[in-house]
Design a protein around this motif. Structure first.
Motif, PDB file in Angstrom:
ATOM      1  N   TYR A  74       9.771 -12.765  -2.433  1.00 22.41           N
ATOM      2  CA  TYR A  74      10.176 -11.494  -1.834  1.00 22.41           C
ATOM      3  C   TYR A  74       8.938 -10.699  -1.449  1.00 22.41           C
ATOM      4  O   TYR A  74       8.685  -9.616  -1.964  1.00 22.41           O
ATOM      5  CB  TYR A  74      11.034 -10.693  -2.818  1.00 22.41           C
ATOM      6  N   GLY A  75       8.178 -11.261  -0.533  1.00 22.42           N
ATOM      7  CA  GLY A  75       6.911 -10.639  -0.136  1.00 22.42           C
ATOM      8  C   GLY A  75       7.077  -9.264   0.440  1.00 22.42           C
ATOM      9  O   GLY A  75       6.148  -8.460   0.433  1.00 22.42           O
ATOM     10  N   GLY A  76       8.268  -8.950   0.964  1.00 26.49           N
ATOM     11  CA  GLY A  76       8.489  -7.654   1.583  1.00 26.49           C
ATOM     12  C   GLY A  76       8.311  -6.504   0.634  1.00 26.49           C
ATOM     13  O   GLY A  76       7.924  -5.410   1.039  1.00 26.49           O
ATOM     14  N   VAL A  77       8.588  -6.734  -0.673  1.00 26.80           N
ATOM     15  CA  VAL A  77       8.495  -5.621  -1.620  1.00 26.80           C
ATOM     16  C   VAL A  77       7.044  -5.262  -1.896  1.00 26.80           C
ATOM     17  O   VAL A  77       6.767  -4.221  -2.462  1.00 26.80           O
ATOM     18  CB  VAL A  77       9.193  -5.974  -2.954  1.00 26.80           C
ATOM     19  N   SER A  78       6.099  -6.120  -1.486  1.00 31.12           N
ATOM     20  CA  SER A  78       4.697  -5.832  -1.756  1.00 31.12           C
ATOM     21  C   SER A  78       4.009  -5.183  -0.572  1.00 31.12           C
ATOM     22  O   SER A  78       2.798  -5.094  -0.534  1.00 31.12           O
ATOM     23  CB  SER A  78       3.960  -7.138  -2.117  1.00 31.12           C
ATOM     24  N   HIS A  79       4.779  -4.738   0.418  1.00 32.08           N
ATOM     25  CA  HIS A  79       4.172  -4.085   1.570  1.00 32.08           C
ATOM     26  C   HIS A  79       3.432  -2.839   1.108  1.00 32.08           C
ATOM     27  O   HIS A  79       4.010  -1.936   0.510  1.00 32.08           O
ATOM     28  CB  HIS A  79       5.247  -3.699   2.584  1.00 32.08           C
ATOM     29  N   HIS A  80       2.143  -2.803   1.411  1.00 29.69           N
ATOM     30  CA  HIS A  80       1.293  -1.744   0.865  1.00 29.69           C
ATOM     31  C   HIS A  80       1.395  -0.478   1.705  1.00 29.69           C
ATOM     32  O   HIS A  80       0.721  -0.337   2.708  1.00 29.69           O
ATOM     33  CB  HIS A  80      -0.151  -2.238   0.812  1.00 29.69           C
ATOM     34  N   GLN A  81       2.243   0.447   1.277  1.00 31.41           N
ATOM     35  CA  GLN A  81       2.440   1.678   2.019  1.00 31.41           C
ATOM     36  C   GLN A  81       1.663   2.850   1.429  1.00 31.41           C
ATOM     37  O   GLN A  81       1.451   3.841   2.098  1.00 31.41           O
ATOM     38  CB  GLN A  81       3.934   2.034   2.040  1.00 31.41           C
ATOM     39  N   SER A  82       1.273   2.740   0.189  1.00 33.02           N
ATOM     40  CA  SER A  82       0.673   3.887  -0.480  1.00 33.02           C
ATOM     41  C   SER A  82      -0.840   3.883  -0.349  1.00 33.02           C
ATOM     42  O   SER A  82      -1.465   2.860  -0.090  1.00 33.02           O
ATOM     43  CB  SER A  82       1.047   3.886  -1.956  1.00 33.02           C
ATOM     44  N   HIS A  83      -1.397   5.041  -0.543  1.00 30.02           N
ATOM     45  CA  HIS A  83      -2.831   5.234  -0.619  1.00 30.02           C
ATOM     46  C   HIS A  83      -3.357   4.396  -1.785  1.00 30.02           C
ATOM     47  O   HIS A  83      -2.737   4.306  -2.835  1.00 30.02           O
ATOM     48  CB  HIS A  83      -3.075   6.724  -0.847  1.00 30.02           C
ATOM     49  N   LEU A  84      -4.526   3.784  -1.626  1.00 35.05           N
ATOM     50  CA  LEU A  84      -5.083   2.934  -2.671  1.00 35.05           C
ATOM     51  C   LEU A  84      -5.229   3.680  -3.989  1.00 35.05           C
ATOM     52  O   LEU A  84      -4.901   3.162  -5.050  1.00 35.05           O
ATOM     53  CB  LEU A  84      -6.440   2.380  -2.220  1.00 35.05           C
ATOM     54  N   PHE A  85      -5.724   4.926  -3.922  1.00 33.65           N
ATOM     55  CA  PHE A  85      -5.933   5.677  -5.156  1.00 33.65           C
ATOM     56  C   PHE A  85      -4.604   5.981  -5.853  1.00 33.65           C
ATOM     57  O   PHE A  85      -4.532   6.043  -7.068  1.00 33.65           O
ATOM     58  CB  PHE A  85      -6.683   6.978  -4.860  1.00 33.65           C
ATOM     59  N   HIS A  86      -3.542   6.170  -5.086  1.00 35.53           N
ATOM     60  CA  HIS A  86      -2.232   6.376  -5.693  1.00 35.53           C
ATOM     61  C   HIS A  86      -1.742   5.088  -6.354  1.00 35.53           C
ATOM     62  O   HIS A  86      -1.153   5.120  -7.434  1.00 35.53           O
ATOM     63  CB  HIS A  86      -1.223   6.840  -4.645  1.00 35.53           C
ATOM     64  N   THR A  87      -1.993   3.962  -5.716  1.00 35.12           N
ATOM     65  CA  THR A  87      -1.541   2.672  -6.246  1.00 35.12           C
ATOM     66  C   THR A  87      -2.096   2.404  -7.639  1.00 35.12           C
ATOM     67  O   THR A  87      -1.410   1.841  -8.490  1.00 35.12           O
ATOM     68  CB  THR A  87      -1.960   1.533  -5.297  1.00 35.12           C
ATOM     69  N   VAL A  88      -3.320   2.812  -7.904  1.00 38.20           N
ATOM     70  CA  VAL A  88      -3.961   2.515  -9.198  1.00 38.20           C
ATOM     71  C   VAL A  88      -4.007   3.744 -10.110  1.00 38.20           C
ATOM     72  O   VAL A  88      -4.697   3.729 -11.129  1.00 38.20           O
ATOM     73  CB  VAL A  88      -5.396   1.976  -8.984  1.00 38.20           C
ATOM     74  N   SER A  89      -3.262   4.791  -9.778  1.00 40.95           N
ATOM     75  CA  SER A  89      -3.370   6.059 -10.502  1.00 40.95           C
ATOM     76  C   SER A  89      -2.788   6.015 -11.911  1.00 40.95           C
ATOM     77  O   SER A  89      -3.076   6.884 -12.727  1.00 40.95           O
ATOM     78  CB  SER A  89      -2.686   7.180  -9.709  1.00 40.95           C
ATOM     79  N   ARG A  90      -1.952   5.023 -12.223  1.00 41.56           N
ATOM     80  CA  ARG A  90      -1.363   4.927 -13.561  1.00 41.56           C
ATOM     81  C   ARG A  90      -2.108   3.925 -14.447  1.00 41.56           C
ATOM     82  O   ARG A  90      -1.671   3.621 -15.556  1.00 41.56           O
ATOM     83  CB  ARG A  90       0.114   4.503 -13.489  1.00 41.56           C
ATOM     84  N   ILE A  91      -3.223   3.405 -13.970  1.00 37.18           N
ATOM     85  CA  ILE A  91      -3.938   2.350 -14.699  1.00 37.18           C
ATOM     86  C   ILE A  91      -5.105   2.944 -15.482  1.00 37.18           C
ATOM     87  O   ILE A  91      -5.970   3.619 -14.919  1.00 37.18           O
ATOM     88  CB  ILE A  91      -4.445   1.271 -13.734  1.00 37.18           C
ATOM     89  N   TYR A  92      -5.135   2.669 -16.800  1.00 36.72           N
ATOM     90  CA  TYR A  92      -6.219   3.116 -17.666  1.00 36.72           C
ATOM     91  C   TYR A  92      -7.271   2.024 -17.788  1.00 36.72           C
ATOM     92  O   TYR A  92      -6.956   0.829 -17.770  1.00 36.72           O
ATOM     93  CB  TYR A  92      -5.675   3.481 -19.051  1.00 36.72           C
ATOM     94  N   VAL A  93      -8.517   2.461 -17.943  1.00 37.89           N
ATOM     95  CA  VAL A  93      -9.658   1.539 -17.955  1.00 37.89           C
ATOM     96  C   VAL A  93     -10.339   1.583 -19.314  1.00 37.89           C
ATOM     97  O   VAL A  93     -10.610   2.665 -19.852  1.00 37.89           O
ATOM     98  CB  VAL A  93     -10.671   1.922 -16.853  1.00 37.89           C
ATOM     99  N   GLU A  94     -10.618   0.411 -19.865  1.00 39.08           N
ATOM    100  CA  GLU A  94     -11.440   0.301 -21.071  1.00 39.08           C
ATOM    101  C   GLU A  94     -12.546  -0.690 -20.735  1.00 39.08           C
ATOM    102  O   GLU A  94     -12.334  -1.895 -20.703  1.00 39.08           O
ATOM    103  CB  GLU A  94     -10.584  -0.179 -22.243  1.00 39.08           C
TER     104      GLU A  94
END
Length: 443
Positions: free
Chosen positions: A189-209
């Motif tokens: 279902y490749g259609g669900v991965s269509h990148h519509q959002s800003h890159l920074f928004h896409t990774v905004s919930r990811i924490y880094v260690e």
């Protein structure tokens, strides 16, 4: 000359007023252009100082972090120093700002990258405008390199060299099945991965260690509080996950998020760090969020969400309910969730995982589930080389006297809904059910 001769006739008065008006308008326009040129010059000077060749950080309007010693941070995150705790309503408002403005973010992204906008700028004259056009085109070229990059679909083998105990064999097999299932789903279902959002928004919930090279995507109501405690211990900010308060976990800004890095930092970490996401059965997560935010006193959710929900979905609501927003019923909450014209925006606590963590864009190496949380988490900790004594905490973060939300509790809440409403909830979380292979609920 007689006084009567000095009086101007109406035509002269009109012409005088008109001349002075036109002169004033021209002066105002001149001053406006001058002020804009001065402002543009200052902005460009600052950007020239920030942006280096090709890999300059594109971090606009980001606050400069305060420098704080490790000892001060440790004092900050324990229960013994409550004066540093941020009020809940402030944190909740900040937490929801990104999701509530998602549509405008996308609109701004499309506008700033539109061809027509660049062409209009290029037609303008004047050296400040031409410089601004060149800078925007340069920034656009750098950003597009990442916005349009080919997000990897194939999963790579996990490094299991640090796993010494044979007891993890079954957990490892389950993990490989989950990873393969998600990979095949995203390919199909490749259609669900269509990148519509800003890159920074896409990774905004990811924490880094950075020490153990971990990226963790936060899914509220799926063990995220204790996962943040673990990340703080791994990062050397606390000695134990058990003495970190709820306020320090959620209101303190000790952990870094991926969107705080520049484009090169984001891209490098996405391709080299171990990326983990922990999910939960969508219905259980939804009921858990409702119980937490609406069945207990809350200084943010009641006045912001509660008041709006009661006003729109409760006929003949009493004045007290309309004022304080308390006492929202589950059925009213569901009407809000399923309403395409919601009176207030979405919230991270019941937003779909597919829109929080983008599992078909970001190639997660580890897929944990709340249903097997401790087992999955402790296996992951051993795999990334965490200290042997560090174990995933199993305590309930808040409202510890309440029964945990489980399948039986969910059934009690669903009884108040019609069959159609239950089906619509499933449809709302349809992608999450499919992506993570959750069993279709009994509707």
């Amino acid at each position: 000359m007689q006084p009567s001769e000095m009086v101007m006739n109406p035509k002269q008065v009109f012409l005088s007023v008109l001349i002075f008006g036109v002169a004033g308008l021209l002066l105002f326009m001149y001053l406006q252009v001058w002020i804009e040129e001065q402002h543009t010059g200052r902005v460009e000077k600052r950007r020239e100082q920030k942006v280096t060749s090709g890999w300059g950080p594109v971090k606009y309007l980001r606050p400069v972090p305060r420098i704080m010693s490790t000892e001060k941070i440790q004092e900050h995150i324990t229960n013994q120093n409550p004066k540093f705790h941020m009020p809940e309503d402030v944190r909740e408002k900040k937490e929801n700002l990104l999701l509530n403005s998602e549509r405008s973010t996308r609109l701004l992204t499309k506008t700033s990258h539109s061809q027509g906008g660049d062409q209009a700028l290029s037609k303008s004259t004047g050296s400040p405008t031409e410089k601004l056009t060149e800078k925007r085109q340069g920034a656009k070229a750098v950003f597009n390199k990442f916005s349009n990059m080919n997000w990897p679909v194939d999963i790579h083998p996990l490094n299991k060299s640090l796993v010494r105990d044979n007891k993890w064999k079954k957990t490892d097999e389950t993990q490989e099945k989950r990873r393969s299932f998600l990979q095949e789903f995203c390919k199909k279902y490749g259609g669900v991965s269509h990148h519509q959002s800003h890159l920074f928004h896409t990774v905004s919930r990811i924490y880094v260690e950075d020490k153990h090279k971990i990226l963790y995507c936060e899914v509220p109501k799926a063990g995220c509080s204790n996962w943040k405690r673990i990340l703080m211990v791994l990062n050397g900010l606390a000695s134990s996950a058990y003495n970190i308060s709820h306020n320090a976990v959620h209101y303190g800004k000790h952990l870094k998020k991926l969107d705080s890095f520049d484009l090169k930092g984001i891209y490098t970490r996405l391709n080299t760090y171990t990326k983990a996401v922990f999910v939960r059965d969508p219905m259980e997560r939804l009921v858990s969020a409702f119980r937490d935010k609406f069945e207990h006193p809350n200084s943010y959710y009641h006045p912001v969400f509660g008041k709006a929900i009661i006003k729109k979905y409760r006929p003949n609501a009493c004045e007290e309910a309309l004022i304080n927003g308390s006492g929202v019923k589950f059925k009213e909450f569901i009407h809000y969730l399923l309403d395409s014209h919601r009176p207030v925006g979405m919230d991270i606590h019941w937003e779909k995982v597919s829109k929080l963590c983008y599992p078909c864009l970001i190639n997660y190496d580890f897929v944990g589930k709340f249903e097997t949380l401790e087992e999955d988490a402790n296996y992951f900790l051993q795999m990334i080389g965490a200290p042997k004594e560090l174990k995933f905490p199993n305590f309930k973060d808040r409202h510890s006297s309440d029964e945990r939300t489980n399948a039986q509790v969910v059934r009690q809440y669903l009884k108040d809904l019609t069959r159609t409403e239950r089906q619509l909830i499933y449809d709302f979380y349809y992608l999450d059910y499919l992506m993570f292979n959750y069993t279709t609920p009994f509707l």
